[in-house]
Every structure is written in C-alpha cells, then in structure tokens.
Enzyme design. Structure first.
Site, PDB file in Angstrom:
ATOM      1  N   ILE A  23      -7.526   2.507   1.648  1.00 19.68           N
ATOM      2  CA  ILE A  23      -6.737   1.321   2.299  1.00 19.68           C
ATOM      3  C   ILE A  23      -7.502   0.660   3.186  1.00 19.68           C
ATOM      4  O   ILE A  23      -7.777  -0.377   2.978  1.00 19.68           O
ATOM      5  CB  ILE A  23      -5.424   1.603   2.736  1.00 19.68           C
ATOM      6  N   ASN A  25      -4.867   1.733  11.120  1.00 17.70           N
ATOM      7  CA  ASN A  25      -4.744   2.022   9.866  1.00 17.70           C
ATOM      8  C   ASN A  25      -4.865   3.500   9.583  1.00 17.70           C
ATOM      9  O   ASN A  25      -4.380   4.115   8.645  1.00 17.70           O
ATOM     10  CB  ASN A  25      -5.842   1.460   8.716  1.00 17.70           C
ATOM     11  N   SER A  32       4.549   2.142   7.009  1.00 18.05           N
ATOM     12  CA  SER A  32       4.977   2.415   5.319  1.00 18.05           C
ATOM     13  C   SER A  32       6.124   2.239   5.179  1.00 18.05           C
ATOM     14  O   SER A  32       7.147   2.016   5.905  1.00 18.05           O
ATOM     15  CB  SER A  32       4.717   4.021   5.363  1.00 18.05           C
ATOM     16  N   TYR A  50       6.540  12.636   7.767  1.00 13.16           N
ATOM     17  CA  TYR A  50       5.508  11.527   7.567  1.00 13.16           C
ATOM     18  C   TYR A  50       6.496  10.454   7.650  1.00 13.16           C
ATOM     19  O   TYR A  50       6.131   9.306   8.418  1.00 13.16           O
ATOM     20  CB  TYR A  50       4.955  11.625   5.908  1.00 13.16           C
ATOM     21  N   LYS A  88       5.972   7.128  10.563  1.00 10.42           N
ATOM     22  CA  LYS A  88       5.798   5.808  10.445  1.00 10.42           C
ATOM     23  C   LYS A  88       6.874   4.902  10.897  1.00 10.42           C
ATOM     24  O   LYS A  88       6.692   3.890  11.138  1.00 10.42           O
ATOM     25  CB  LYS A  88       5.720   5.378   8.806  1.00 10.42           C
ATOM     26  N   THR A 135      -4.897   5.662  -4.099  1.00 12.59           N
ATOM     27  CA  THR A 135      -6.119   6.185  -3.176  1.00 12.59           C
ATOM     28  C   THR A 135      -6.416   7.588  -3.436  1.00 12.59           C
ATOM     29  O   THR A 135      -5.571   8.090  -4.288  1.00 12.59           O
ATOM     30  CB  THR A 135      -5.930   5.970  -1.515  1.00 12.59           C
TER      31      THR A 135
END
Length: 282
Positions: free
Chosen positions: A47, A119, A172, A187, A191, A222
C-alpha cells in the site's frame, strides 16, 4: 481604537504565533501536492508504495519512504520513473530515536516537510484463542506505538518549521466491524486505536495548523492479502456480499490521501474516510 483596527492583532485563525489555519488570499484550490515533501512509512512495497506512486503522479516534489527493510525492485522501478523524487530512509517505527532521526532527515534532505502518511504496520489473522501474548504485543507495538511515534515527531517538526502540515493514518475497515473472512480481534483493536487517535490528535493540534485524518481501507491486493482470493469460497462470498467483487489496487486508495495532504483540504481534519468497495464483506 480596537487592536484589530490598529493592525496589531494576529490574523484570524492564528494562535500564539503559529500559522493561521485560514487559506491565504492567493490560495491555490487545485488538488495537487506540487512543491510538497511527503514522508510515507512502509512505502518500500504494498500500500505504501502505491500511495507513493499516486503522490508523485500528483506533483509531489519528493516522497520519502520510511521503512525498516531495504527497497526492492518495485521501489527501484518507481524511483527510475521519477528521478530524484523518491528516496529511502531506513527507519524502525518502533524506535523513538530512529523515528526522530528519520523525520529530521526528511526535512533536511527535502528542504521542507509538509505531510506524513503513517502507513506502516502488520497484520495477523488468527482466532482469538490462538493468539500468543507475543503476537498480540507485536501488533500493538507496530500498529499503535509506531503510528504514535511517527505522528508525534512529525507534529513536533511541523511546529518547529511553522508548517501547516497534514498527517494521514492508515486505519482499516476492521476498526468499525469484524472482518468475517479473516477475523483478528487484536488487529482490529490496533486499527480502532489508530482511528481514535486521529480524532483526538486533530483536536489537540488544530491550534498549530496541523490537520490529522485517517483512511480505512477494505481488502487491498498486496503480498499480505494473497490468502483472500485464494480462499475456495471466495467467488461464493463475493456473489452474496454485494459491492465490488474484487480487491482494490493500492493506487485506488491514493486519491483520498492526496486530497487530505493537499491545500484543498484546509478545513478537513479529524475524519476517517472508508474505502471499501466490497460493501457487504465486513
């Protein structure tokens, strides 16, 4: 006679000699990064590299990748397309000293410093009961501590340079709701923390003319998301999820970042922009 009539008062929007948040009389309203020096963490691939490409396509003077790994072939190819405009600064975003030195180097080598895209980060998708404490702590150190260090040192540099800088976090869609295809409570928690920091830092730093926003991507193509399309039931999920039945290219996120980094967004701060074409997939 009032202070404003005497001409001794600060311009409206200025606080304690920091730049006014108001656009100047000859403000350029074109959405462009012309003349700007932008730092992007984790921009050697994925990204981050896609965002670097879009920033350069929108006339950024220089883009610096702050990454712990050495650049690869894709980075070299983009640098060749934009001679002298894409550079690398080795940075460990979890190290306060490394981040401080990297931001100083960007400002020195770039001759100015206008924007940061925070990022860099990591993901790990496991059922909650399978996560080890080490895996949990690693995600928070990279995604939360790393973002915090980069943003706070960028802000300090903007204040030092009296620059109306812009910071854009990569959050996210998992900060809003679970990713049903690949759940990860830790995760998503990292975020959500990033998205919350966006709002609070925007409030705190507005007085300095610094804007803070975030982008919440959905599925992006990705090296870290290869498993999504390889799932045996991917086509079936896309049939019923609705929205765009594919992953985004990293570059498809870039327009929102460019807008938030640009002078057109002078009154845009403290927001999150979701970019997730697979509307029902979350």
């Amino acid at each position: 006679m009032s202070p404003s009539a005497e001409g001794s008062a600060a311009p409206s929007g200025a606080v304690d000699n920091y730049p006014s948040t108001l656009p100047g009389p000859n403000h350029n309203w074109k959405i462009s990064l012309e003349g700007k020096v932008i730092a992007i963490t984790g921009a050697n691939q994925g990204i981050g590299l896609g965002l670097a490409e879009v920033c350069l396509a929108n006339d950024a003077a220089k883009v610096f990748s702050l990454d712990i790994q050495q650049p690869g072939d894709d980075f070299a190819a983009l640098a060749k397309q934009h001679p002298g405009k894409l550079e690398y600064v080795q940075t460990d975003i979890t190290s306060e000293e490394s981040v401080k030195n990297a931001i100083d180097e960007v400002a020195t080598r770039g001759g100015r410093f206008d924007g940061l895209i925070a990022n860099a980060g990591a993901t790990k998708h496991l059922p909650a009961l399978d996560f080890t404490l080490e895996q949990f702590e690693r995600l928070y150190k990279l995604n939360v501590t790393g973002s915090w260090l980069c943003a706070t040192y960028a802000a300090r540099k903007f204040i030092e340079l009296k620059t109306k800088g812009s910071i854009v976090f990569t959050a996210s869609m998992t900060s809003y709701r679970p990713n049903r295809a690949a759940p990860s409570a830790p995760y998503g928690g990292t975020k959500a923390a990033v998205r919350n920091m966006t709002h609070t830092l925007a409030m705190e730093w507005a007085q300095y003319g610094i804007r803070v926003n975030s982008i919440s991507p959905g599925y992006v193509k990705t090296a870290l998301t290869y498993y999504v399309e390889s799932s045996p039931d991917w086509d079936l999920k896309m049939k019923y999820y609705g929205g765009m039945p594919r992953l985004a290219l990293p570059q498809e996120l870039g327009g929102a970042y460019v807008y938030l980094l640009s002078e057109t967004a002078t009154y845009t701060t403290g927001i999150d922009i979701p970019i997730a074409g697979i509307v029902g997939g979350w």
